[in-house]
Design a protein around this motif. Sequence first.
Motif, PDB file in Angstrom:
ATOM      1  N   MET A 296     -10.507 -21.215  32.711  1.00  0.00           N
ATOM      2  CA  MET A 296     -10.695 -19.812  33.053  1.00  0.00           C
ATOM      3  C   MET A 296     -12.009 -19.305  32.475  1.00  0.00           C
ATOM      4  SD  MET A 296      -8.023 -19.022  34.821  1.00  0.00           S
ATOM      5  CE  MET A 296      -8.206 -17.232  34.862  1.00  0.00           C
ATOM      6  N   GLY A 297     -12.608 -18.367  33.171  1.00  0.00           N
ATOM      7  CA  GLY A 297     -13.882 -17.842  32.701  1.00  0.00           C
ATOM      8  C   GLY A 297     -14.021 -16.349  32.943  1.00  0.00           C
TER       9      GLY A 297
ATOM     10  N   VAL B 247     -20.191 -15.347  31.038  1.00  0.00           N
ATOM     11  CA  VAL B 247     -20.021 -14.755  29.714  1.00  0.00           C
ATOM     12  C   VAL B 247     -19.317 -15.732  28.776  1.00  0.00           C
ATOM     13  CG1 VAL B 247     -18.905 -12.913  28.415  1.00  0.00           C
ATOM     14  CG2 VAL B 247     -19.959 -12.406  30.629  1.00  0.00           C
ATOM     15  N   ALA B 248     -18.187 -16.253  29.213  1.00  0.00           N
ATOM     16  CA  ALA B 248     -17.409 -17.175  28.375  1.00  0.00           C
ATOM     17  C   ALA B 248     -16.435 -17.932  29.252  1.00  0.00           C
ATOM     18  CB  ALA B 248     -16.648 -16.408  27.296  1.00  0.00           C
ATOM     19  N   ARG B 249     -15.993 -19.079  28.754  1.00  0.00           N
ATOM     20  CA  ARG B 249     -14.951 -19.804  29.449  1.00  0.00           C
ATOM     21  C   ARG B 249     -14.057 -20.489  28.422  1.00  0.00           C
ATOM     22  NH1 ARG B 249     -14.907 -24.816  27.394  1.00  0.00           N
ATOM     23  NH2 ARG B 249     -16.829 -26.008  27.665  1.00  0.00           N
TER      24      ARG B 249
ATOM     25  N   SER C 116     -10.778 -23.581  28.095  1.00  0.00           N
ATOM     26  CA  SER C 116     -10.048 -24.670  28.735  1.00  0.00           C
ATOM     27  C   SER C 116      -8.583 -24.298  28.928  1.00  0.00           C
ATOM     28  CB  SER C 116     -10.160 -25.936  27.890  1.00  0.00           C
ATOM     29  OG  SER C 116      -9.565 -25.725  26.620  1.00  0.00           O
ATOM     30  N   GLY C 117      -7.880 -25.108  29.704  1.00  0.00           N
ATOM     31  CA  GLY C 117      -6.491 -24.830  30.014  1.00  0.00           C
ATOM     32  C   GLY C 117      -5.598 -24.709  28.791  1.00  0.00           C
ATOM     33  N   SER C 118      -5.852 -25.538  27.804  1.00  0.00           N
ATOM     34  CA  SER C 118      -5.053 -25.509  26.579  1.00  0.00           C
ATOM     35  C   SER C 118      -5.530 -24.447  25.598  1.00  0.00           C
ATOM     36  CB  SER C 118      -5.114 -26.874  25.894  1.00  0.00           C
ATOM     37  OG  SER C 118      -6.433 -27.114  25.429  1.00  0.00           O
ATOM     38  N   GLY C 119      -6.733 -23.948  25.837  1.00  0.00           N
ATOM     39  CA  GLY C 119      -7.328 -22.988  24.905  1.00  0.00           C
ATOM     40  C   GLY C 119      -8.120 -23.634  23.788  1.00  0.00           C
ATOM     41  N   GLY C 120      -8.159 -24.957  23.769  1.00  0.00           N
ATOM     42  CA  GLY C 120      -8.804 -25.652  22.666  1.00  0.00           C
ATOM     43  C   GLY C 120     -10.318 -25.731  22.751  1.00  0.00           C
ATOM     44  N   SER C 121     -10.874 -25.469  23.895  1.00  0.00           N
ATOM     45  CA  SER C 121     -12.320 -25.529  24.076  1.00  0.00           C
ATOM     46  C   SER C 121     -12.824 -24.215  24.634  1.00  0.00           C
ATOM     47  CB  SER C 121     -12.675 -26.660  25.034  1.00  0.00           C
ATOM     48  OG  SER C 121     -14.052 -26.635  25.364  1.00  0.00           O
ATOM     49  N   ARG C 122     -13.820 -23.651  23.994  1.00  0.00           N
ATOM     50  CA  ARG C 122     -14.388 -22.380  24.417  1.00  0.00           C
ATOM     51  C   ARG C 122     -15.906 -22.479  24.429  1.00  0.00           C
ATOM     52  NH1 ARG C 122     -10.506 -18.118  21.061  1.00  0.00           N
ATOM     53  NH2 ARG C 122      -8.696 -19.502  21.028  1.00  0.00           N
ATOM     54  N   TYR C 123     -16.490 -21.717  25.315  1.00  0.00           N
ATOM     55  CA  TYR C 123     -17.951 -21.663  25.404  1.00  0.00           C
ATOM     56  C   TYR C 123     -18.351 -20.215  25.609  1.00  0.00           C
ATOM     57  CZ  TYR C 123     -22.683 -22.172  27.123  1.00  0.00           C
ATOM     58  OH  TYR C 123     -24.043 -22.037  27.287  1.00  0.00           O
ATOM     59  N   TYR C 124     -19.450 -19.807  24.942  1.00  0.00           N
ATOM     60  CA  TYR C 124     -19.944 -18.448  25.071  1.00  0.00           C
ATOM     61  C   TYR C 124     -21.421 -18.448  25.439  1.00  0.00           C
ATOM     62  CZ  TYR C 124     -15.705 -17.159  22.527  1.00  0.00           C
ATOM     63  OH  TYR C 124     -14.400 -16.998  22.131  1.00  0.00           O
ATOM     64  N   ALA C 125     -21.803 -17.501  26.246  1.00  0.00           N
ATOM     65  CA  ALA C 125     -23.224 -17.288  26.489  1.00  0.00           C
ATOM     66  C   ALA C 125     -23.859 -16.777  25.198  1.00  0.00           C
ATOM     67  CB  ALA C 125     -23.408 -16.270  27.611  1.00  0.00           C
ATOM     68  N   ASP C 126     -25.112 -17.099  24.993  1.00  0.00           N
ATOM     69  CA  ASP C 126     -25.789 -16.688  23.764  1.00  0.00           C
ATOM     70  C   ASP C 126     -25.778 -15.172  23.582  1.00  0.00           C
ATOM     71  OD1 ASP C 126     -28.399 -19.248  23.900  1.00  0.00           O
ATOM     72  OD2 ASP C 126     -26.351 -19.300  23.127  1.00  0.00           O
TER      73      ASP C 126
ATOM     74  N   ARG D  56     -20.634 -25.661  30.431  1.00  0.00           N
ATOM     75  CA  ARG D  56     -20.989 -24.269  30.248  1.00  0.00           C
ATOM     76  C   ARG D  56     -20.163 -23.391  31.184  1.00  0.00           C
ATOM     77  NH1 ARG D  56     -27.510 -24.246  29.067  1.00  0.00           N
ATOM     78  NH2 ARG D  56     -27.464 -25.818  27.420  1.00  0.00           N
ATOM     79  N   VAL D  57     -20.612 -22.172  31.422  1.00  0.00           N
ATOM     80  CA  VAL D  57     -19.875 -21.260  32.289  1.00  0.00           C
ATOM     81  C   VAL D  57     -20.769 -20.902  33.463  1.00  0.00           C
ATOM     82  CG1 VAL D  57     -20.468 -19.352  30.703  1.00  0.00           C
ATOM     83  CG2 VAL D  57     -18.625 -19.054  32.401  1.00  0.00           C
TER      84      VAL D  57
END
Length: 125
Positions: free
Chosen positions: A34-35, A48-50, A52-62, A106-107
Motif C-alpha cells: 500500500m502507498g 509519499v510513502a509505502r 509492505s503487506g505485513s507492515g515490516g517494510s516501509r519507504y518514505y520520500a525524503d 521505492r514508491v
Amino acid sequence: QVQLVESGGGSVQAGGSLRLSCAASGYTYSTYCMGWFRQAPGKEREGVARISGSGGSRYYADSVKGRFTISRDNAKNTLYLQMNSLKTEDTALYYCAARYGACAGRVNIGDFGYWGQGTQVTVSS
C-alpha cells in the motif's frame, strides 16, 4: 473489486498534525503493498510513502522522512498516514493506492494499479 476510500483530510496550520485513513475492501488486504501519494495544484503526482503487506517494510520520500509515518491495520483493512510538523508545501490532494504482492522498492506511481479518490490536505502559514 478493489475499493479504496480516503478520509481524514482537512485544514491545519503549519506545525500541526493530521492523520489520514484509507479503508480498503474487495480484496485480501494483507497481500497488497500500500502507498500514499499526493498531488499539489500544477504539479505532478508524487509518492509519499509505502508499506509492505505485513507492515515490516516501509519507504518514505525524503521530503516527508522524519515527519510522516505510514502504518496499516490488516485486521481492519485500513491504511494510515500520520503527518506531523506539517508545512505549507505539504498542501495537496492525498491518494492511497494498492499494488498486488510485494512492494517494488521505492514508491512509484507506475507500480500501483488501484487508487482512491483522494482527500484534501491544506496547510496554512
